[in-house]
Design a protein around this motif. Structure first.
Motif, PDB file in Angstrom:
ATOM      1  N   ALA A 227      36.062 112.089 -40.127  1.00  0.00           N
ATOM      2  CA  ALA A 227      35.735 112.122 -38.696  1.00  0.00           C
ATOM      3  C   ALA A 227      36.045 110.773 -38.081  1.00  0.00           C
ATOM      4  O   ALA A 227      36.113 109.754 -38.775  1.00  0.00           O
ATOM      5  N   GLY A 228      36.241 110.772 -36.768  1.00  0.00           N
ATOM      6  CA  GLY A 228      36.456 109.537 -36.038  1.00  0.00           C
ATOM      7  C   GLY A 228      35.820 109.660 -34.666  1.00  0.00           C
ATOM      8  O   GLY A 228      35.569 110.767 -34.171  1.00  0.00           O
TER       9      GLY A 228
ATOM     10  N   ASP B 210      34.479 106.043 -25.978  1.00  0.00           N
ATOM     11  CA  ASP B 210      33.838 106.880 -24.961  1.00  0.00           C
ATOM     12  C   ASP B 210      33.033 108.018 -25.574  1.00  0.00           C
ATOM     13  O   ASP B 210      32.521 108.876 -24.852  1.00  0.00           O
ATOM     14  N   GLY B 211      32.959 108.053 -26.896  1.00  0.00           N
ATOM     15  CA  GLY B 211      32.176 109.085 -27.571  1.00  0.00           C
ATOM     16  C   GLY B 211      32.963 110.307 -27.982  1.00  0.00           C
ATOM     17  O   GLY B 211      32.394 111.242 -28.563  1.00  0.00           O
ATOM     18  N   SER B 212      34.255 110.337 -27.673  1.00  0.00           N
ATOM     19  CA  SER B 212      35.073 111.495 -28.041  1.00  0.00           C
ATOM     20  C   SER B 212      35.213 111.559 -29.554  1.00  0.00           C
ATOM     21  O   SER B 212      35.704 110.614 -30.171  1.00  0.00           O
ATOM     22  N   PRO B 213      34.801 112.688 -30.160  1.00  0.00           N
ATOM     23  CA  PRO B 213      34.892 112.793 -31.611  1.00  0.00           C
ATOM     24  C   PRO B 213      36.172 113.496 -32.060  1.00  0.00           C
ATOM     25  O   PRO B 213      36.794 114.234 -31.297  1.00  0.00           O
ATOM     26  N   ARG B 214      36.513 113.239 -33.296  1.00  0.00           N
ATOM     27  CA  ARG B 214      37.602 113.965 -33.951  1.00  0.00           C
ATOM     28  C   ARG B 214      37.099 114.301 -35.336  1.00  0.00           C
ATOM     29  O   ARG B 214      36.611 113.430 -36.046  1.00  0.00           O
ATOM     30  N   TYR B 215      37.219 115.571 -35.729  1.00  0.00           N
ATOM     31  CA  TYR B 215      36.715 116.012 -37.031  1.00  0.00           C
ATOM     32  C   TYR B 215      37.821 116.638 -37.862  1.00  0.00           C
ATOM     33  O   TYR B 215      38.736 117.273 -37.329  1.00  0.00           O
ATOM     34  N   ALA B 216      37.693 116.471 -39.170  1.00  0.00           N
ATOM     35  CA  ALA B 216      38.580 117.183 -40.085  1.00  0.00           C
ATOM     36  C   ALA B 216      38.266 118.672 -39.993  1.00  0.00           C
ATOM     37  O   ALA B 216      37.100 119.071 -40.041  1.00  0.00           O
ATOM     38  N   ASP B 217      39.315 119.480 -39.872  1.00  0.00           N
ATOM     39  CA  ASP B 217      39.115 120.927 -39.702  1.00  0.00           C
ATOM     40  C   ASP B 217      38.307 121.528 -40.841  1.00  0.00           C
ATOM     41  O   ASP B 217      37.472 122.407 -40.634  1.00  0.00           O
TER      42      ASP B 217
ATOM     43  N   TYR C 257      38.807 101.230 -38.980  1.00  0.00           N
ATOM     44  CA  TYR C 257      38.831 100.789 -37.575  1.00  0.00           C
ATOM     45  C   TYR C 257      40.267 100.770 -37.076  1.00  0.00           C
ATOM     46  O   TYR C 257      41.200 100.392 -37.814  1.00  0.00           O
ATOM     47  N   GLN C 258      40.416 101.178 -35.811  1.00  0.00           N
ATOM     48  CA  GLN C 258      41.717 101.041 -35.170  1.00  0.00           C
ATOM     49  C   GLN C 258      41.483 100.791 -33.692  1.00  0.00           C
ATOM     50  O   GLN C 258      40.558 101.357 -33.104  1.00  0.00           O
TER      51      GLN C 258
ATOM     52  N   CYS D  65      41.385 107.363 -31.049  1.00  0.00           N
ATOM     53  CA  CYS D  65      41.500 107.747 -32.449  1.00  0.00           C
ATOM     54  C   CYS D  65      42.833 108.437 -32.695  1.00  0.00           C
ATOM     55  O   CYS D  65      43.150 109.446 -32.053  1.00  0.00           O
ATOM     56  N   PRO D  66      43.586 107.931 -33.642  1.00  0.00           N
ATOM     57  CA  PRO D  66      44.823 108.587 -34.051  1.00  0.00           C
ATOM     58  C   PRO D  66      44.484 109.745 -34.988  1.00  0.00           C
ATOM     59  O   PRO D  66      43.299 109.944 -35.316  1.00  0.00           O
ATOM     60  N   PRO D  67      45.471 110.502 -35.413  1.00  0.00           N
ATOM     61  CA  PRO D  67      45.199 111.510 -36.454  1.00  0.00           C
ATOM     62  C   PRO D  67      44.526 110.854 -37.649  1.00  0.00           C
ATOM     63  O   PRO D  67      44.821 109.703 -37.995  1.00  0.00           O
ATOM     64  N   LEU D  68      43.631 111.588 -38.281  1.00  0.00           N
ATOM     65  CA  LEU D  68      42.833 111.029 -39.366  1.00  0.00           C
ATOM     66  C   LEU D  68      43.641 110.948 -40.663  1.00  0.00           C
ATOM     67  O   LEU D  68      43.378 111.642 -41.652  1.00  0.00           O
ATOM     68  N   LEU D  69      44.599 110.055 -40.632  1.00  0.00           N
ATOM     69  CA  LEU D  69      45.406 109.765 -41.805  1.00  0.00           C
ATOM     70  C   LEU D  69      45.269 108.293 -42.124  1.00  0.00           C
ATOM     71  O   LEU D  69      45.310 107.459 -41.206  1.00  0.00           O
ATOM     72  N   PRO D  70      45.130 107.946 -43.395  1.00  0.00           N
ATOM     73  CA  PRO D  70      44.920 106.538 -43.756  1.00  0.00           C
ATOM     74  C   PRO D  70      45.986 105.594 -43.195  1.00  0.00           C
ATOM     75  O   PRO D  70      45.680 104.453 -42.844  1.00  0.00           O
TER      76      PRO D  70
END
Length: 123
Positions: free
Chosen positions: A49-50, A54-61, A97-98, A102-107
């Motif tokens: 997750a990221g 602004d609080g916008s989340p991104r989750y792994a499907d 951290y970036q 949030c970019p795509p959740l790739l290392p």
């Protein structure tokens, strides 16, 4: 340079919940993404997750529905709650951290990493 400190890992029984915390310090930009990855023994590091400033989340499907990520911008901290844990969730969990959204959740998209916190789920 950005320093990341993770906490909240531990041992938990299947079906339980855990909240992991990550605090960023050092040369952080005001608008940034704090993210969580995990890596099981012998496995690859995968995004969990990221969350943007602004609080916008991104989750792994694959984990959606069991995750909730929040942040406290004053403390530059992101908290990840994982519900209904199962043994497959056993892994070292890393904060990353970036700058910017949030970019795509790739290392490969993240330059700064914490040392990790271990989560162990027993059946």
């Amino acid at each position: 340079q950005v320093q990341l400190a993770e906490s909240g890992g531990g041992s938990v029984q299947a079906g339980g919940s855990l909240t992991l915390s990550c605090t960023a310090s050092g040369d952080t930009y005001r608008r940034n993404c704090l993210a969580w990855f995990r890596q099981a023994p012998g496995g690859e590091r995968e995004g969990v997750a990221g969350i943007y400033t602004d609080g916008s989340p991104r989750y792994a499907d694959s984990l959606k529905g069991r995750l909730s990520i929040t942040r406290d911008n004053g403390q530059n901290t992101a908290n990840l709650r994982i519900d209904n844990l199962n043994p497959a969730d056993t892994a070292m969990y890393f904060c990353a951290y970036q700058t910017g959204r949030c970019p795509p959740l790739l290392p490969k998209h993240f330059l700064d990493w914490g040392h990790g916190t271990q989560v162990t789920v027993s059946s």
